[in-house]
Motif scaffolding. Structure first.
Motif, PDB file in Angstrom:
ATOM      1  N   LYS A  69      -2.609  -7.902  -6.594  1.00 42.49           N
ATOM      2  CA  LYS A  69      -3.656  -8.157  -7.373  1.00 42.49           C
ATOM      3  C   LYS A  69      -4.555  -9.282  -7.548  1.00 42.49           C
ATOM      4  O   LYS A  69      -5.631  -9.318  -7.995  1.00 42.49           O
ATOM      5  N   ASP A  70      -4.209 -10.245  -6.459  1.00 43.59           N
ATOM      6  CA  ASP A  70      -4.957 -11.549  -6.264  1.00 43.59           C
ATOM      7  C   ASP A  70      -5.895 -11.194  -5.445  1.00 43.59           C
ATOM      8  O   ASP A  70      -7.184 -11.860  -5.214  1.00 43.59           O
ATOM      9  N   GLY A  71      -6.120  -9.941  -4.534  1.00 44.62           N
ATOM     10  CA  GLY A  71      -6.984  -9.525  -3.582  1.00 44.62           C
ATOM     11  C   GLY A  71      -8.309  -9.052  -4.308  1.00 44.62           C
ATOM     12  O   GLY A  71      -9.372  -9.313  -3.804  1.00 44.62           O
ATOM     13  N   ARG A  72      -8.102  -8.582  -5.594  1.00 44.15           N
ATOM     14  CA  ARG A  72      -9.357  -8.271  -6.541  1.00 44.15           C
ATOM     15  C   ARG A  72     -10.187  -9.589  -6.817  1.00 44.15           C
ATOM     16  O   ARG A  72     -11.249  -9.445  -6.825  1.00 44.15           O
ATOM     17  N   ALA A  73      -9.231 -10.404  -7.194  1.00 45.25           N
ATOM     18  CA  ALA A  73     -10.097 -11.689  -7.583  1.00 45.25           C
ATOM     19  C   ALA A  73     -10.793 -12.238  -6.519  1.00 45.25           C
ATOM     20  O   ALA A  73     -11.886 -13.128  -6.779  1.00 45.25           O
ATOM     21  N   ASN A  74     -10.185 -12.444  -5.369  1.00 46.87           N
ATOM     22  CA  ASN A  74     -10.902 -13.073  -4.304  1.00 46.87           C
ATOM     23  C   ASN A  74     -11.700 -12.252  -3.423  1.00 46.87           C
ATOM     24  O   ASN A  74     -12.316 -12.648  -2.468  1.00 46.87           O
ATOM     25  N   GLY A 121      -8.840 -11.538   8.579  1.00 47.75           N
ATOM     26  CA  GLY A 121      -7.357 -12.215   8.001  1.00 47.75           C
ATOM     27  C   GLY A 121      -7.389 -13.379   7.470  1.00 47.75           C
ATOM     28  O   GLY A 121      -6.539 -13.712   6.709  1.00 47.75           O
ATOM     29  N   LYS A 122      -8.073 -14.329   8.196  1.00 47.47           N
ATOM     30  CA  LYS A 122      -8.127 -15.716   7.427  1.00 47.47           C
ATOM     31  C   LYS A 122      -8.729 -15.793   6.452  1.00 47.47           C
ATOM     32  O   LYS A 122      -8.519 -16.766   5.218  1.00 47.47           O
ATOM     33  N   ARG A 123      -9.973 -15.005   6.081  1.00 49.48           N
ATOM     34  CA  ARG A 123     -10.692 -15.200   4.750  1.00 49.48           C
ATOM     35  C   ARG A 123     -10.211 -14.326   3.705  1.00 49.48           C
ATOM     36  O   ARG A 123     -10.177 -14.724   2.549  1.00 49.48           O
ATOM     37  N   TYR A 124      -9.861 -13.341   4.060  1.00 46.26           N
ATOM     38  CA  TYR A 124      -9.227 -12.252   3.111  1.00 46.26           C
ATOM     39  C   TYR A 124      -7.520 -11.834   3.464  1.00 46.26           C
ATOM     40  O   TYR A 124      -7.591 -10.729   4.029  1.00 46.26           O
ATOM     41  N   PRO A 125      -6.726 -12.357   3.242  1.00 43.56           N
ATOM     42  CA  PRO A 125      -5.381 -12.173   3.690  1.00 43.56           C
ATOM     43  C   PRO A 125      -4.528 -10.992   3.134  1.00 43.56           C
ATOM     44  O   PRO A 125      -3.343 -11.303   2.545  1.00 43.56           O
ATOM     45  N   TYR A 126      -5.248 -10.024   2.639  1.00 41.94           N
ATOM     46  CA  TYR A 126      -4.472  -8.898   1.934  1.00 41.94           C
ATOM     47  C   TYR A 126      -4.889  -7.528   2.496  1.00 41.94           C
ATOM     48  O   TYR A 126      -5.910  -6.746   2.697  1.00 41.94           O
ATOM     49  N   ARG A 159      -9.772  12.029   7.398  1.00 41.65           N
ATOM     50  CA  ARG A 159      -8.662  10.942   7.905  1.00 41.65           C
ATOM     51  C   ARG A 159      -8.893   9.729   7.194  1.00 41.65           C
ATOM     52  O   ARG A 159      -7.900   9.241   6.514  1.00 41.65           O
ATOM     53  N   LEU A 160     -10.172   9.359   7.144  1.00 41.74           N
ATOM     54  CA  LEU A 160     -10.255   7.924   6.556  1.00 41.74           C
ATOM     55  C   LEU A 160     -10.199   8.072   4.921  1.00 41.74           C
ATOM     56  O   LEU A 160      -9.653   7.074   4.316  1.00 41.74           O
ATOM     57  N   SER A 161     -10.678   9.155   4.325  1.00 41.13           N
ATOM     58  CA  SER A 161     -10.359   9.578   3.095  1.00 41.13           C
ATOM     59  C   SER A 161      -8.976   9.455   2.495  1.00 41.13           C
ATOM     60  O   SER A 161      -8.713   8.611   1.637  1.00 41.13           O
ATOM     61  N   VAL A 162      -8.206   9.953   3.386  1.00 40.92           N
ATOM     62  CA  VAL A 162      -6.717  10.220   2.925  1.00 40.92           C
ATOM     63  C   VAL A 162      -6.116   8.690   3.242  1.00 40.92           C
ATOM     64  O   VAL A 162      -5.340   8.351   2.105  1.00 40.92           O
ATOM     65  N   ALA A 163      -6.697   8.025   4.120  1.00 39.60           N
ATOM     66  CA  ALA A 163      -5.979   6.672   4.341  1.00 39.60           C
ATOM     67  C   ALA A 163      -6.578   5.709   3.066  1.00 39.60           C
ATOM     68  O   ALA A 163      -5.608   5.278   2.486  1.00 39.60           O
ATOM     69  N   SER A 164      -7.670   5.859   2.608  1.00 38.16           N
ATOM     70  CA  SER A 164      -8.052   5.091   1.490  1.00 38.16           C
ATOM     71  C   SER A 164      -7.582   5.481   0.418  1.00 38.16           C
ATOM     72  O   SER A 164      -6.933   4.393  -0.334  1.00 38.16           O
ATOM     73  N   ILE A 165      -7.361   6.400   0.053  1.00 46.88           N
ATOM     74  CA  ILE A 165      -6.812   7.116  -1.247  1.00 46.88           C
ATOM     75  C   ILE A 165      -5.254   6.943  -1.116  1.00 46.88           C
ATOM     76  O   ILE A 165      -4.580   6.413  -2.339  1.00 46.88           O
ATOM     77  N   SER A 166      -4.366   6.724  -0.282  1.00 44.84           N
ATOM     78  CA  SER A 166      -3.121   6.476  -0.025  1.00 44.84           C
ATOM     79  C   SER A 166      -2.774   5.221  -0.233  1.00 44.84           C
ATOM     80  O   SER A 166      -1.579   4.681  -0.881  1.00 44.84           O
ATOM     81  N   LEU A 167      -3.546   4.209   0.344  1.00 47.11           N
ATOM     82  CA  LEU A 167      -3.517   2.786   0.237  1.00 47.11           C
ATOM     83  C   LEU A 167      -3.977   2.325  -1.089  1.00 47.11           C
ATOM     84  O   LEU A 167      -3.210   1.063  -1.543  1.00 47.11           O
ATOM     85  N   ALA A 168      -4.930   3.070  -1.966  1.00 45.92           N
ATOM     86  CA  ALA A 168      -5.485   2.373  -2.748  1.00 45.92           C
ATOM     87  C   ALA A 168      -4.447   1.900  -4.166  1.00 45.92           C
ATOM     88  O   ALA A 168      -4.099   0.823  -4.727  1.00 45.92           O
ATOM     89  N   PRO A 169      -3.496   2.696  -4.361  1.00 46.11           N
ATOM     90  CA  PRO A 169      -2.450   2.472  -5.332  1.00 46.11           C
ATOM     91  C   PRO A 169      -1.725   1.082  -5.046  1.00 46.11           C
ATOM     92  O   PRO A 169      -1.204   0.527  -5.766  1.00 46.11           O
ATOM     93  N   ILE A 170      -1.169   1.303  -3.606  1.00 48.22           N
ATOM     94  CA  ILE A 170      -0.448   0.213  -3.279  1.00 48.22           C
ATOM     95  C   ILE A 170      -1.105  -1.333  -3.251  1.00 48.22           C
ATOM     96  O   ILE A 170      -0.482  -2.236  -3.745  1.00 48.22           O
ATOM     97  N   ALA A 171      -2.445  -1.121  -2.907  1.00 56.90           N
ATOM     98  CA  ALA A 171      -3.264  -2.248  -3.138  1.00 56.90           C
ATOM     99  C   ALA A 171      -3.367  -2.659  -4.422  1.00 56.90           C
ATOM    100  O   ALA A 171      -3.113  -3.884  -4.597  1.00 56.90           O
ATOM    101  N   TYR A 172      -3.692  -1.808  -5.276  1.00 54.43           N
ATOM    102  CA  TYR A 172      -3.750  -2.283  -6.800  1.00 54.43           C
ATOM    103  C   TYR A 172      -2.504  -2.891  -7.329  1.00 54.43           C
ATOM    104  O   TYR A 172      -2.634  -3.785  -8.290  1.00 54.43           O
TER     105      TYR A 172
END
Length: 354
Positions: A61-66, A204-209, A44-57
């Motif tokens: 984009k600022d999330g990776r830098a922070n 959420g305050k430290r990493y709002p992505y 379940r968690l693997s599917v969640a991570s894989i399905s959200l990774a492209p959207i997050a990428y």
């Protein structure tokens, strides 16, 4: 426009609770057929991570830098209290009780979240005010309902024939010992789940992505569940998905239950706080019962009904108190801003006169 903006967190939580109700029904179905808890959580968690990774990428984009080591540590701990260990406790509770009972027990999550928020300064209680008294009374009523829920079962009010059929030996019953194990697991899951709301407020305050944080948290949770599964001696045959219902459950609970729902809750925590987000937990029980009782033909016991009603009444007394407190705080801010504006206007007039 502003009213629509204020309603967005409410509409999001209603949709999330509907999705969670379907998740609970699917989980109960596959667990009753012997699917391993930790294997299910890992998938379940693997599917969640894989399905959200492209959207997050592509969308964050600022999330990776922070992203920092400190944030990764927060997300790793968040995976423990909000994903791997929490889901294991709730799955164990569902297996040894029922989806409806587990949802009813989750009703105390808002109260536990409120109590845990007090020492961290995220919530306050002013006993001299009506709002403070309402918070205390609501908390006590909720806790009383939770105790009734876990200690008294009572006769079956709905689908009593299911119980009679089970007593006849044709259906696998859940013994008193099984219900005790389920209640203990649900208590642990409730404490962990409540802790996640507070931790997510900090994240959420430290990493709002939301997409990035949920994808990383789910990835950590999948690794944790896999390690725990292998350490407990799960057989290789347990990792094989058999039947359409298991495949559907893994995909739905992963993409929706542990994916988009966690993104939505993280967003709601950021917008309205942890107690507001946790306050919608009772809605899951009502929606779950809409599927569980007429479709799955599960019985509804008197103890579950009385305990659930008590918890919901106490919960909304607590929410009424919190709402009154917010209205009072808002009115004070308006008064202070009005005084400041008047003072500034007067000073400006004096300077113009001189």
């Amino acid at each position: 426009m502003k009213r629509l903006e204020d309603c967005k967190p409410l509409m999001a939580m209603v949709a999330i609770d509907l999705a969670f109700a379907i998740v609970n029904i699917l989980l109960e179905a596959v667990l009753d057929h012997g699917m391993n808890h930790l294997v299910l959580i890992t998938y379940r968690l693997s599917v969640a991570s894989i399905s959200l990774a492209p959207i997050a990428y592509f969308c964050e984009k600022d999330g990776r830098a922070n992203l920092s080591v400190r944030i990764l540590c927060y997300l790793f701990f968040s995976a423990i209290v909000g994903a791997s260990l929490t889901q294991y406790c709730f799955l164990l509770g569902i297996q040894h009780t029922s989806a409806t009972f587990a949802c009813a027990f989750v009703n105390i999550v808002p109260v536990v979240t409120f109590l845990l928020a007090l020492p961290f300064g995220l919530e306050s209680v002013k006993l001299k005010c009506c709002s403070g008294k309402a918070k205390v009374i609501g908390t006590m009523v909720c806790i009383s309902g939770a105790v009734l829920l876990t200690t008294y079962k009572g006769p079956a009010l709905v689908n009593a024939s299911y119980v009679a059929h089970a007593v006849g030996g044709k259906v696998k019953t859940k013994t008193a010992e099984s219900w005790t194990v389920g209640c203990i697991a649900l208590v642990a899951g409730t404490l962990l789940w409540s802790s996640w709301f507070l931790l997510q407020s900090n994240i959420g305050k430290r990493y709002p992505y939301q997409y990035s944080s949920t994808a990383i948290m789910s990835g950590f949770g999948a690794v944790q569940s896999a390690v725990l599964s292998l350490s407990t001696g799960a057989k290789l045959s347990a990792w094989a998905l058999t039947g359409k219902i298991q495949i559907l459950t893994v995909l739905y609970t992963g993409m929706i239950g542990s994916g988009m729902c966690f993104v939505g809750m993280s967003w709601c925590v950021k917008k309205r706080g942890p107690v507001f987000t946790a306050a919608f937990s009772p809605l899951v029980q009502i929606m779950s019962a809409m599927f569980d009782i007429p479709i799955m033909h599960r019985p509804l016991y008197l103890g579950s009904l009385l305990g659930s009603v008590s918890v919901i009444i106490g919960l909304y007394i607590l929410l009424w108190g919190k709402n009154k407190e917010m209205e009072t705080s808002t009115s004070k801010v308006v008064v202070v801003e009005g005084i400041t504006t008047t003072t500034n206007t007067t000073q400006g007039y004096s300077r113009s006169y001189d």
